[in-house]
Design an enzyme around this catalytic site. Sequence first.
Site, mmCIF file in Angstrom:
data_model
loop_
_atom_site.group_PDB
_atom_site.id
_atom_site.type_symbol
_atom_site.label_atom_id
_atom_site.label_comp_id
_atom_site.label_asym_id
_atom_site.label_seq_id
_atom_site.Cartn_x
_atom_site.Cartn_y
_atom_site.Cartn_z
ATOM 1 N N ASP A 386 -1.865 -3.772 -3.317
ATOM 2 C CA ASP A 386 -3.093 -2.982 -3.207
ATOM 3 C C ASP A 386 -3.274 -2.568 -1.746
ATOM 4 O O ASP A 386 -2.589 -3.080 -0.850
ATOM 5 C CB ASP A 386 -4.265 -3.864 -3.676
ATOM 6 C CG ASP A 386 -5.571 -3.094 -3.820
ATOM 7 O OD1 ASP A 386 -5.543 -1.853 -3.938
ATOM 8 O OD2 ASP A 386 -6.637 -3.751 -3.816
ATOM 9 N N GLU A 389 -2.142 2.180 1.286
ATOM 10 C CA GLU A 389 -2.050 3.627 1.627
ATOM 11 C C GLU A 389 -1.576 3.836 3.065
ATOM 12 O O GLU A 389 -0.905 4.855 3.289
ATOM 13 C CB GLU A 389 -3.410 4.281 1.392
ATOM 14 C CG GLU A 389 -3.780 4.407 -0.077
ATOM 15 C CD GLU A 389 -4.126 3.076 -0.740
ATOM 16 O OE1 GLU A 389 -4.596 2.176 -0.014
ATOM 17 O OE2 GLU A 389 -3.906 2.937 -1.947
ATOM 18 N N ASP A 461 -9.150 3.171 -8.624
ATOM 19 C CA ASP A 461 -10.534 2.809 -8.953
ATOM 20 C C ASP A 461 -11.252 3.907 -9.726
ATOM 21 O O ASP A 461 -12.043 4.678 -9.174
ATOM 22 C CB ASP A 461 -11.298 2.485 -7.668
ATOM 23 C CG ASP A 461 -10.690 1.291 -6.950
ATOM 24 O OD1 ASP A 461 -9.928 0.538 -7.590
ATOM 25 O OD2 ASP A 461 -10.964 1.116 -5.747
HETATM 26 O O1 MIG Z 1 -11.554 -2.875 -1.694
HETATM 27 O O2 MIG Z 1 -8.797 -6.355 -4.649
HETATM 28 O O3 MIG Z 1 -8.087 -0.702 -6.431
HETATM 29 O O4 MIG Z 1 -8.125 -2.740 -8.325
HETATM 30 O O5 MIG Z 1 -9.665 -5.019 -7.765
HETATM 31 C C1 MIG Z 1 -11.187 -3.053 -3.014
HETATM 32 C C2 MIG Z 1 -10.023 -5.822 -5.015
HETATM 33 C C3 MIG Z 1 -9.824 -3.672 -3.102
HETATM 34 C C4 MIG Z 1 -9.086 -2.159 -4.821
HETATM 35 C C5 MIG Z 1 -8.262 -2.056 -6.062
HETATM 36 C C6 MIG Z 1 -8.903 -2.838 -7.161
HETATM 37 C C7 MIG Z 1 -9.034 -4.279 -6.748
HETATM 38 C C8 MIG Z 1 -9.866 -4.360 -5.453
HETATM 39 N N1 MIG Z 1 -9.224 -3.554 -4.414
#
Ligand code: MIG
Length: 794
Positions: A386, A389, A461
């Site tokens: 996650d 980017e 999201d």
């Molecule tokens: O700032 O890890 O897209 O699926 O549950 C949010 C917490 C960070 C974004 C991800 C989401 C995940 C969440 N993350």
Amino acid sequence: MKIIGEVGKWELRNSRLHITTAEGQVRISQISSATFRVQACSLDEIFQESGYACPVIPEGMAFQFSEREDSLVVETLDVRLIISKSPFRLRFERLDGTVLSEDDPGLGIVWDGPEVTNYKTLQPGERFFGLGEKTGPLDRAGKQYRNWNTDAYAYGPNTDPLYVSCPFYMGMSHENMYGIFLNNHWETTFNFGAANDRFSFFQAKGGQLDYFFFAGPEPADILREYTALTGRIKLPPMWSLGFQQCRYSYSPDKDVLRVARTFREKEIPADVIYLDIHYMQDYKVFTWDKEKFPDPESLIRQLHELNFKVVVILDPGVKAEKGYHVSDDGVENDVFLKYPDGQLYRGAVWPGWSNFPDFTASRVRKWWADYVGKLAKQGISGFWNDMNEPAVWGHHTPNLIGFELEGEKGTHKEAHNIYGMQMALATKQGAEDALGEERTFILTRASFSGGQRDSAVWTGDNHATNPHLMLGARLVNSLGISGFPFSGNDVGGFTGDAAPGLYRRWIAQAAFHPLMRAHTMINSRSAEPWCFGEEDLEVARNFISLRYQLLPHLYSLFYESTKNGMPPVRSLLFDYHREWKIFTEAFENQFALGQHLLICPVDGEAALAKVYLPEGRWYHFFNDKVCEGAQEHLLEVPRDLIPVFVKAGGIIPMQSITQHVHEPHDKILRLHVYHGADGAYELYEDDGHTRQNEAGNYALRKINYKDGILTISPQEGAYKSAFQHLHIYLHGANFKKAKAGQQELKIEKSDFRFLKAISNFDPYEDYPDASKIIAELLRVETSWYSDPIKIQFY
Ligand code: MIG
């Protein structure tokens, strides 16, 4: 600003055409019978190679080349490239002269500082598709998009950019398909005739113009050639095709166990449970929270006993903190990104101020991989990447940060779009090294063209709304068009609370998606199938069970993807791009799982659905009612269903319902064959979890159906099939008898049902024709192992 200008010198050298123009230099090569590569740079540059999307670019092949007075011409068996000399312009056309794509006569290739743009004449009615994870319609004509991986929290139906960049699109010009891949990972822009009536263009903020032109002719040909360059997936573990349950976050450990147990108690098939950021100590990557997860090995063992695999989240930010072993180790090994003056870059994310590993250096990937390996050795089966980017609070990673870029050295501007993909690569390497023969599963939020080799993607999201349910279908379709076969959306919507009816429709839709994962935001309603009332629970059980019945089909489609890049979920673009209706707003979300199974997404509360069935004859999947194609149909849709159809000629292998993918099924392979057109299918099987398939331990059978004759080829590969019986369900035919060779086969009428009736609703009885059609089902038994099988119905 410089426009490329007239052709000066040219020469043919090593199967490449080298051209010097007034303002630039161009290299053109033909890399397959329908694929060209065009590279251009200004006179003072030397040509560069970018290897992230395409690890190996084939050398050019011998040209069919001729010079005319005003042009140079390269001709292949099915496409012609005309290079006009004054000025330098390219025109790709079919041999009959139909234009596929041509440079704008006045503009062509233009440099403006470090930025390079190629302008193409907008053809009348030209359509554009793909570009990967992009919002908006299936046909992107009139739109402009930017490729810059972005943490697009709670994005809207037109937000751009999102998390993944994929500078590859298909176009349709004069009814002919072509593809263009811009091999450039800097920030890029694609304009498909947005706010102008003259051109489409693609533009890179840095790097060079290096693009591939694919002449098809069919979308599948374009995708095969594109994925020959950028790579294809390896077979994922079967468990990753099961139902996956996630939440932000299950914590403490007993919560995780409670959820896993509830699946088993309620008999909802599932294979995967996720740990989101709260399993870590203060969000520190590669740690466990000492209070909430005091004994991870024991937790994992108990989950394994319940036949769940565990996937953990990994964020790239490493808390900058003396005494935290990963931070100290990272500093010591010099793995973190730095400013040009040598100071470590710090960005704020979950753990607070953090350093970021430079995943564009193989030694750093190795460093990361070793930590991932430790988690794998603890029993973690898959990894979820996650925030890669990369995302930081405030969204502005400074552009001047330095990256190694495998020794080439560059800044964030160049490295940004490939950061997520290289993190996924590092993660995969760590898991694979530790797991040995076992396959792993990597899910990433950010990626780039070629990232399909290493990981699946989920579309970030989203919202718990109808428009997002529809957008979700389009995103998976577009990712499939763009070479990413393994994707899905957060089932139920990440943010917001689903209105009544939405969850069940979402579950039904996602049951046909490559990745089926329910997930939800912190402090929001849970997304487990039992959180939406008794009826939604039953619908969820129905459709998840149906997905498990369809696993032989889904898995065979994944196998196909390893061979030719075709995605399991196919936008109707692949087979029906000559039917304009598929591009209209009402029908652009429809998709096929494989060639013949057609799924029509519908809103949460909709009781009626308008669907478009392309040419051919179609069977309603749930009751065999026949519907004619090449027309719209207005259907009643009970709240417990979404419309699903099978095309005549379809062959769909299915199995009995199991509670997880490695629970033994009843050993009967159920082959559903839809009479009315010729059918062909490749059925693929292997153990579903090791790499022994790569050493020949698989079973591949070619199945054909034609006018009452079904043939199954001898098996290729050494795998001993888990199926010992074969039941054939011949839909829509009136035959009374069947023979395999001289052996008479037993035939029974079948009342086979894919779904159970829910409350007072029965998908089979609500349709007046249903019983009639079911009476036409024939069922035969035969043994499965031996040589070729030929069954004749008569
Ligand atoms: O700032 O890890 O897209 O699926 O549950 C949010 C917490 C960070 C974004 C991800 C989401 C995940 C969440 N993350």
